[in-house]
Write a protein that holds these residues in place. Sequence first.
Motif, PDB file in Angstrom:
ATOM      1  N   THR A  33       4.107   0.289  -9.366  1.00 20.04           N
ATOM      2  CA  THR A  33       3.086  -0.615  -9.898  1.00 20.04           C
ATOM      3  C   THR A  33       3.470  -2.045  -9.545  1.00 20.04           C
ATOM      4  O   THR A  33       4.637  -2.431  -9.694  1.00 20.04           O
ATOM      5  N   GLY A  74       4.199   5.469  -5.590  1.00 23.01           N
ATOM      6  CA  GLY A  74       3.711   5.458  -6.967  1.00 23.01           C
ATOM      7  C   GLY A  74       4.185   4.304  -7.821  1.00 23.01           C
ATOM      8  O   GLY A  74       4.150   4.387  -9.053  1.00 23.01           O
ATOM      9  N   GLU A 107       0.838  -1.200   0.000  1.00 20.89           N
ATOM     10  CA  GLU A 107       0.000   0.000   0.000  1.00 20.89           C
ATOM     11  C   GLU A 107       0.874   1.251   0.000  1.00 20.89           C
ATOM     12  O   GLU A 107       0.642   2.196  -0.754  1.00 20.89           O
ATOM     13  N   TYR A 156       4.119   1.577  -0.985  1.00 18.47           N
ATOM     14  CA  TYR A 156       4.921   1.738  -2.204  1.00 18.47           C
ATOM     15  C   TYR A 156       4.080   1.978  -3.451  1.00 18.47           C
ATOM     16  O   TYR A 156       4.579   2.549  -4.428  1.00 18.47           O
ATOM     17  N   THR A 157       2.802   1.589  -3.447  1.00 22.83           N
ATOM     18  CA  THR A 157       1.947   1.890  -4.596  1.00 22.83           C
ATOM     19  C   THR A 157       1.250   3.243  -4.424  1.00 22.83           C
ATOM     20  O   THR A 157       1.263   4.058  -5.340  1.00 22.83           O
ATOM     21  N   GLU A 158       0.663   3.507  -3.253  1.00 22.71           N
ATOM     22  CA  GLU A 158      -0.132   4.725  -3.060  1.00 22.71           C
ATOM     23  C   GLU A 158       0.687   5.951  -2.687  1.00 22.71           C
ATOM     24  O   GLU A 158       0.299   7.060  -3.007  1.00 22.71           O
ATOM     25  N   ILE A 159       1.799   5.765  -2.017  1.00 25.85           N
ATOM     26  CA  ILE A 159       2.628   6.903  -1.599  1.00 25.85           C
ATOM     27  C   ILE A 159       3.793   7.130  -2.562  1.00 25.85           C
ATOM     28  O   ILE A 159       4.031   8.234  -3.022  1.00 25.85           O
TER      29      ILE A 159
END
Length: 180
Positions: A33, A31, A24, A26-29
């Motif tokens: 994939t 960026g 969460e 590394y993807t949401e903060i």
Amino acid sequence: MPAARPRKLGHLVLQVRDIHKSVEFYTEIVGLTVSDWIADQMVFLRCGPDHHDLGLAQLPPEEAARPPRQVGERAGLEHFSYEVGGLEELEAAADFLAERDVEIVRGIGKHGPGENLFLVFLDPDGNYVEFYADMVKVDADHPHTAQVWDDTVEAYDQWRFERFRVPAPALYEEKAEGRP
């Protein structure tokens, strides 16, 4: 002269206490994939065309339950890597390392996620260094759909340790023999 010629700094793998919380982050903060998962044990993330430039590995429950500052040597960096030219260069590097008594930790093998070839060895301080080659590229011409791999021998090494220069990890040797 070294047998392998690194082309670029490749990926690194971190060991984490809560893999889902870390994904969460590394993807949401950050960026990134998600490229692929291995069960709930490992996830591969990317920001560019390589299949992964960051891997996250779940710590075992007894380690993950400890407060962050008490996790010890296992938390944080597991290994970092350098891209090399291919299988022939990895084989020459393995010979070179053996001739100089540099400890090989795992490989030569071929991972499932990312399909990259790998050879991992120790530096003088005990850090894990990986030479890798032939990683899957993800771009407009080479789309990739993330998948979840089972935690099997083939996810770890599609060649089932046939080219390994050291004994297979006990966990995967058991899986290769069909034991749970």
